[in-house]
Design an enzyme around this catalytic site. Structure first.
Site, PDB file in Angstrom:
ATOM      1  N   LYS A  48       0.809  -1.228   0.000  1.00 33.52           N
ATOM      2  CA  LYS A  48       0.000   0.000   0.000  1.00 33.52           C
ATOM      3  C   LYS A  48       0.839   1.275   0.000  1.00 33.52           C
ATOM      4  O   LYS A  48       0.410   2.300  -0.482  1.00 33.52           O
ATOM      5  CB  LYS A  48      -0.965  -0.006   1.176  1.00 33.52           C
ATOM      6  CG  LYS A  48      -0.308   0.171   2.535  1.00 33.52           C
ATOM      7  CD  LYS A  48      -1.298  -0.040   3.673  1.00 33.52           C
ATOM      8  CE  LYS A  48      -0.604   0.281   4.997  1.00 33.52           C
ATOM      9  NZ  LYS A  48      -1.233  -0.373   6.138  1.00 33.52           N
ATOM     10  N   ARG A 142      -7.095   0.160  17.530  1.00 32.88           N
ATOM     11  CA  ARG A 142      -7.604   0.287  16.171  1.00 32.88           C
ATOM     12  C   ARG A 142      -8.512  -0.927  15.973  1.00 32.88           C
ATOM     13  O   ARG A 142      -9.396  -1.144  16.797  1.00 32.88           O
ATOM     14  CB  ARG A 142      -6.464   0.391  15.151  1.00 32.88           C
ATOM     15  CG  ARG A 142      -6.915   1.100  13.873  1.00 32.88           C
ATOM     16  CD  ARG A 142      -5.804   1.287  12.871  1.00 32.88           C
ATOM     17  NE  ARG A 142      -5.431   0.043  12.217  1.00 32.88           N
ATOM     18  CZ  ARG A 142      -4.477  -0.047  11.290  1.00 32.88           C
ATOM     19  NH1 ARG A 142      -3.815   1.015  10.923  1.00 32.88           N
ATOM     20  NH2 ARG A 142      -4.199  -1.196  10.721  1.00 32.88           N
TER      21      ARG A 142
END
Ligand SMILES: *Cc1c(COP(=O)(O)O)cnc(C)c1O
Length: 369
Positions: A48, A142
């Site tokens: 990414k 998260r």
């Protein structure tokens, strides 16, 4: 598809350019892979950080089994190009994208029982079996199950009820939102959860996925829990581990170089002249008064590399970054090694936080060499 134009192969000589040095990158991939293998850890190569550009992802595909990204768009391109690696989606899924998920990816990280039930249905409709890594939140806050008993219940459900899912393992994410370090204790916690899951489902898990680049610190300290056998690594492969103050000399930090063109050189004061208000982004800025000096403007700005010009490092360490607006970056070149003129190219080392923007905009060309 995000990349409508083939901007990384333009035949025009344009600037700015990000040059990716594949040989240096490959050295990093091999070096980290070997280090991790000492501890029986396989790397899932995360693409990414460079927007999944296929020419670069190809190097990853030769070194690693799993190729991973947070974005289905990146993985879709590789699937269309017939990459043979299993593709892993590492952002927990949006309910709308599950048809695409099971079509493109073989495996994904998940944390929500409802979404997991929908993935089972999507996989059934597609006549596929999809692998799941269940995420545990160990305090970074998260993604991941907070209640570990719910995680174990969900693991059992996948194992016994969902015919089109396969529970491949469990995983965690650290050092992202909550800045929590992947200490040996945290990683042992993950192993303990894994062993409880194994007890419940009556078999060994194939993967215990111990986080991202930040987990490498514990591995290098030789405090690695035996059972953790996967890391999902992006940044560490692309630029080494300087973010974590670990300057590993076996990793290159200059695989990506930004080349920009100078559009103005002038002798000017450093202290703005007139009544001061706010800058282009509404900020009140303090300016240092070093008198008249030689300044250059290069044609690149926050629109291209994100909000922080100061994280770029000029290859000529005597060039100083003064600031930037959306489209201009200002440099103090009074001590530069060369006599900087309009049209010259100024080069920078790029950290991860700028690379993610620079490789994701059609205003910058990416050249692979
Ligand atoms: C981005 C990401 C990684 C890779 O992180 P790096 O710091 O680039 O190594 C691993 N896992 C998840 C879930 C991610 O989102």
């Amino acid at each position: 598809m995000a990349n409508k134009t083939n901007r990384w192969n333009s035949s025009y000589l344009t600037y700015p350019i990000v040059v990716c040095k594949l040989n240096k990158l490959k050295e990093n991939l091999v070096a980290l892979k070997e280090r991790c293998h000492i501890f029986n850890v396989d790397i899932a190569g995360v693409i990414k950080g460079f927007n999944g550009i296929p020419e670069i992802a190809e190097v990853f595909s030769k070194e690693f089994y799993y190729i991973a990204s947070s974005r289905l768009e990146h993985l879709k391109v590789l699937k269309e190009k017939n990459f043979s690696n299993p593709l892993m989606c590492i952002r927990i899924s949006m309910p709308y994208e599950l048809e695409e998920l099971v079509d493109i990816c073989d495996i994904s990280l998940q944390s929500d029982p409802y979404v997991i039930s929908l993935i089972n249905k999507a996989a059934e409709r597609a006549g596929k079996k999809h692998d799941i890594i269940l995420m545990a939140d160990l305090g970074d806050l998260r993604e991941g199950f907070w209640d570990k008993n719910s995680l174990i219940d969900e693991a059992e459900k996948i194992e016994k009820e969902y015919k089109n899912l396969h529970l491949k393992g469990i995983g965690t994410n650290l050092g992202c939102y909550g800045s929590i370090k992947a200490t040996p204790e945290k990683l042992e916690e993950l192993v303990a959860i894994g062993e409880k899951v194994e007890e419940r489902i009556g078999r060994k898990l194939e993967i215990i996925s111990g986080g991202a680049s930040s987990s490498l610190l514990t591995l290098f300290e030789n405090k690695w829990p035996k059972r953790i056998n996967q890391l999902r690594i992006g940044e560490g492969l692309l630029m080494g581990l300087e973010t974590w103050d670990l300057k590993e000399d076996f990793l290159n930090d200059d695989c990506f170089i930004l080349k920009t063109q100078v559009v103005e050189v002038e002798m000017k004061p450093s202290f703005p002249v007139g009544e001061r208000g706010v800058d282009a982004f509404g900020n009140v800025v303090e300016y240092e008064d070093i008198g008249i000096h030689k300044r250059a403007i290069v044609a690149i700005g926050k629109l291209d590399y994100g909000n922080d010009p100061f994280s770029l490092t000029p290859l000529d360490e005597d060039i100083k970054i003064l600031g930037a607006s959306s489209d201009h970056t200002l440099l103090d070149v009074s001590h530069a090694k060369e006599d900087i003129k309009v049209g010259d190219i100024v080069e920078f080392k790029i950290p991860y936080s700028n690379l993610i923007y620079l490789t994701n905009t059609n205003t910058v060309r990416v050249v692979v060499e």
